[in-house]
Write an enzyme that holds these catalytic residues in place. Structure first.
Site, PDB file in Angstrom:
ATOM      1  N   LYS A  85       0.774  -1.131  -0.210  1.00 47.05           N
ATOM      2  CA  LYS A  85       0.092  -0.217  -0.014  1.00 47.05           C
ATOM      3  C   LYS A  85       0.919   1.337   0.096  1.00 47.05           C
ATOM      4  CE  LYS A  85      -3.579  -0.162   2.713  1.00 47.05           C
ATOM      5  NZ  LYS A  85      -4.287  -0.096   3.857  1.00 47.05           N
TER       6      LYS A  85
HETATM    7  C1  E4P Z   1      -7.421   0.837   4.458  1.00 47.13           C
HETATM    8  O1  E4P Z   1      -6.704   0.973   3.188  1.00 47.13           O
HETATM    9  C2  E4P Z   1      -7.539   1.992   5.347  1.00 47.13           C
HETATM   10  O2  E4P Z   1      -6.094   1.991   5.703  1.00 47.13           O
HETATM   11  C3  E4P Z   1      -8.591   1.497   6.423  1.00 47.13           C
HETATM   12  O3  E4P Z   1      -9.617   1.067   5.864  1.00 47.13           O
HETATM   13  C4  E4P Z   1      -8.979   3.020   6.996  1.00 47.13           C
HETATM   14  O4  E4P Z   1      -9.798   2.840   7.888  1.00 47.13           O
HETATM   15  P1  E4P Z   1     -10.331   3.961   9.065  1.00 47.13           P
HETATM   16  O5  E4P Z   1     -10.778   4.995   8.385  1.00 47.13           O
HETATM   17  O6  E4P Z   1     -11.245   3.135   9.821  1.00 47.13           O
HETATM   18  O7  E4P Z   1      -9.083   4.246   9.755  1.00 47.13           O
END
Ligand code: E4P
Length: 220
Positions: A85
């Site tokens: 990512k």
């Molecule tokens: C996924 O790529 C994200 O890091 C994650 O879903 C963020 O989630 P949050 O907004 O609940 O922290």
């Protein structure tokens, strides 16, 4: 479609992977930090919890292109098949372009706009993660962003998939799927909300009560 759990909670992944059709697990630095375990222990443990297979996603921490690429190479070499990512900043877009030439699969993350997500796909990301609830929380429309992004990818970057993220409710997840997105990652509490409606348990209890009342036993 593809369904992922957004967590580093090993026991939750073990429990939920027996129940749900999971394709894998996504993490981010905040999720791993919350688990207080080393990333290098968490990632293999998550794969074991998935039964030895399934796709894993982990994020780079660096914010400069060169360091992002180094961290991505490290992650990819230590965890086979891992998708890296990369936040979709200017530095992140440059990193995604380089990683594509090195055949390291990436996901463009921290996406708050359809145009931003499209750019990461055009740079070579295989997945794009729009932040649904975080955009909603800022007064935006997370579902509308996902719908636009899905359309843009279908038209201009069909190799890439929307992997919608940042959910607080099952309704947000269903709305994204209805908008045509092909994959979602959900936190453990949202997965539990999908499968533990109180009315369902009440219905099952009533079947048992009725049977017990009529036949004096709880077996067929
Ligand atoms: C996924 O790529 C994200 O890091 C994650 O879903 C963020 O989630 P949050 O907004 O609940 O922290």
């Amino acid at each position: 479609m593809e369904l992922y759990l957004d967590t580093a909670d090993i026991s939750a992944v073990k429990r939920l992977s027996r129940i749900l059709p999971l394709q894998g697990v996504t993490t981010n630095p905040s999720i791993v930090a919350k688990s207080q375990a080393s990333l290098w222990e968490v990632l293999p443990a998550l794969r074991d919890a998935l039964g030895g297979e399934g796709k894993l996603f982990a994020q780079v921490l660096a914010n400069q292109t060169e360091q992002m690429v180094e961290e991505a190479e490290l992650l990819h070499s230590r965890v086979p098949g891992l998708v890296v990512k990369v936040p979709v900043t200017a530095a992140g877009l440059a990193a995604i372009k380089i990683l594509r030439t090195r055949k390291i699969p990436t996901l463009g993350t921290a996406v708050y706009g359809a145009g931003q997500g499209l750019l990461s796909a055009l740079a070579g990301a295989e997945y794009v993660a729009p932040y649904v609830n975080r955009l909603d929380a800022q007064g935006g429309d997370g579902i509308a962003m996902v719908a636009e992004l899905q359309q843009l990818l279908s038209l201009h970057a069909p190799h890439a998939k929307v992997l919608a993220a940042s959910f607080k409710t099952p309704r947000q997840v269903l709305a994204c799927l209805l908008a045509g997105c092909q994959s979602v990652t959900i936190p453990v509490d949202v997965a539990e909300q999908f499968i533990s409606a109180p009315a369902v348990q009440a219905a099952v209890d009533k079947f048992e009560q009725d049977w017990q009342g009529a036949f004096g036993r709880l077996s067929l």
